[in-house]
Design a protein around this motif. Structure first.
Motif, short mmCIF file in Angstrom:
data_model
loop_
_atom_site.label_atom_id
_atom_site.label_comp_id
_atom_site.label_asym_id
_atom_site.label_seq_id
_atom_site.Cartn_x
_atom_site.Cartn_y
_atom_site.Cartn_z
N LEU A 133 0.85 -1.19 0.00
CA LEU A 133 0.00 0.00 0.00
C LEU A 133 0.89 1.24 0.00
N ARG A 134 0.72 2.08 -1.05
CA ARG A 134 1.44 3.35 -1.14
C ARG A 134 0.38 4.45 -1.20
N VAL A 135 0.38 5.33 -0.21
CA VAL A 135 -0.68 6.32 -0.11
C VAL A 135 -0.15 7.66 0.37
N SER A 136 -0.92 8.71 0.11
CA SER A 136 -0.66 10.02 0.68
C SER A 136 -1.13 10.02 2.13
N SER A 137 -0.38 10.69 3.00
CA SER A 137 -0.71 10.69 4.42
C SER A 137 -2.05 11.36 4.70
N ASN A 138 -2.50 12.24 3.78
CA ASN A 138 -3.75 12.96 4.03
C ASN A 138 -4.99 12.07 3.90
N PHE A 139 -4.82 10.79 3.61
CA PHE A 139 -5.94 9.87 3.70
C PHE A 139 -6.29 9.58 5.17
N TRP A 140 -5.34 9.89 6.08
CA TRP A 140 -5.57 9.60 7.50
C TRP A 140 -5.29 10.79 8.40
N PHE A 141 -4.23 11.55 8.10
CA PHE A 141 -3.75 12.54 9.05
C PHE A 141 -4.19 13.95 8.71
N GLN A 142 -4.25 14.81 9.71
CA GLN A 142 -4.61 16.20 9.52
C GLN A 142 -3.68 16.84 8.49
N SER A 143 -4.27 17.72 7.67
CA SER A 143 -3.49 18.33 6.61
C SER A 143 -3.92 19.77 6.40
#
Length: 325
Positions: free
Chosen positions: A179-189
């Protein structure tokens, strides 16, 4: 052409399909040939893409689409053709749409049409719901093995500063290995141009420990991209510089959630985190005379020992900002 070094040849948009076949740029499935069809296309010309992909004489099982170099200056380029309606893709095992922006309907078409798909790479807009994309991929929940999903960085040019954020649940993909994803799928941005928000270390902003419940336990490789100014450990430049100067006893606080995740993912072999900048005018958020370099951060020894004990590789790449000469 040897399969030991398969070459992905690129096709200009005005080349006829007959010419492609004659030139062996559309490959057969024989062992002596590569099985990847790569197209470099002008995004205004979808007809050529559809014709080439739908032609079964190619025997290709992988599709890689990239915008034409003439469009590189554009920050966002939408996929020029609907993958399910306009392409015959049921035979494909891998689809890589690169930096083309795809919408929920495109993803749903891929999921229902590419019945043999095991590997997908796609980019969605910031405003698109990650959970809606996961739902659109429901026909592939049990078979997808590799998913590279990038969410376009939050930028004031494209999204309201008050846009809501939700955590995306990828646990539905029960056989997902990578799984390669942008952190903004989970974390505050925050937006790349916001300068008035508090500058803090990330462990002061949110608790990331329990987010591992949104991951499939089948994962062996997790790769996360953090779009600046949303860093792995700090938000914005001053905190980024301060974190690097902190003693290891303080730095280890930023690794707490990583330790928790690797404990809860029994098959994990590698965790990689990196920071990135993007193309918009405010992408550095640090000043026009500053340039960014990506450098590897050595974790505190206590963190290294935890990962080493479980045989999990940890790779952390942070942006370092220096003044241009």
């Amino acid at each position: 052409m040897s399969t030991n070094s398969p070459e992905c040849k690129f096709v200009e948009h005005n080349t006829s399909l007959a010419t492609l076949i004659d030139a062996d740029i559309l490959y057969s499935m024989k062992e002596s040939f590569a099985s990847t069809l790569s197209l470099k296309c002008v995004y205004q010309d979808p007809a050529f893409i559809s014709q080439a992909i739908g032609n079964r004489q190619s025997g290709a099982t992988e599709l890689v689409l990239r915008p034409h170099p003439a469009t590189e200056a554009l920050e966002m380029i939408y996929l020029p053709v609907s993958p399910g309606d306009d392409m015959k893709i049921s035979h494909l095992h891998r689809i890589d749409l690169g930096s083309f922006i795809v919408e929920e309907d495109d993803v749903r078409s891929i999921a229902t049409s590419a019945i043999a798909l095991k590997d997908l790479t796609a980019t969605i807009l910031w405003s698109q719901s990650g959970n809606a994309i996961v739902a659109a991929l429901s026909p592939l929940h049990k078979q997808l093995e590799i998913l590279d999903l990038r969410r376009h960085p939050r930028c004031n040019k494209y999204v309201s500063p008050t846009a809501t954020q939700e955590k995306t649940d990828f646990s539905y993909f029960t056989n997902l290995r990578v799984l390669r994803v942008s952190s903004n799928f989970w974390f505050q941005s925050i937006s790349c141009k916001e300068r008035s928000v508090p500058r803090k270390f990330t462990w002061h902003l949110e608790n990331r420990n329990d987010t591992h419940t949104l991951l499939p336990t089948s994962l062996t490789d997790l790769n996360m991209r953090f779009d600046w100014p949303n860093g792995i450990f700090a938000r914005q430049l001053r905190c980024q510089e301060l974190f690097r100067k902190c003693p290891k006893s303080i730095q280890k606080k930023g690794f707490a959630w990583m330790i928790e995740w690797q404990r809860k993912l029994p098959k994990l072999e590698r965790m990689a985190l990196s920071e990135e900048v993007h193309k918009c005018e405010g992408y550095r958020n640090v000043g026009s005379d500053i340039r960014a370099m990506l450098t590897r951060l050595e974790p505190p020894k206590v963190v290294q020992d935890v990962f080493k004990e479980r045989g999990v590789e940890l790779d952390v790449q942070m942006l370092e900002f220096v003044r241009a000469d």
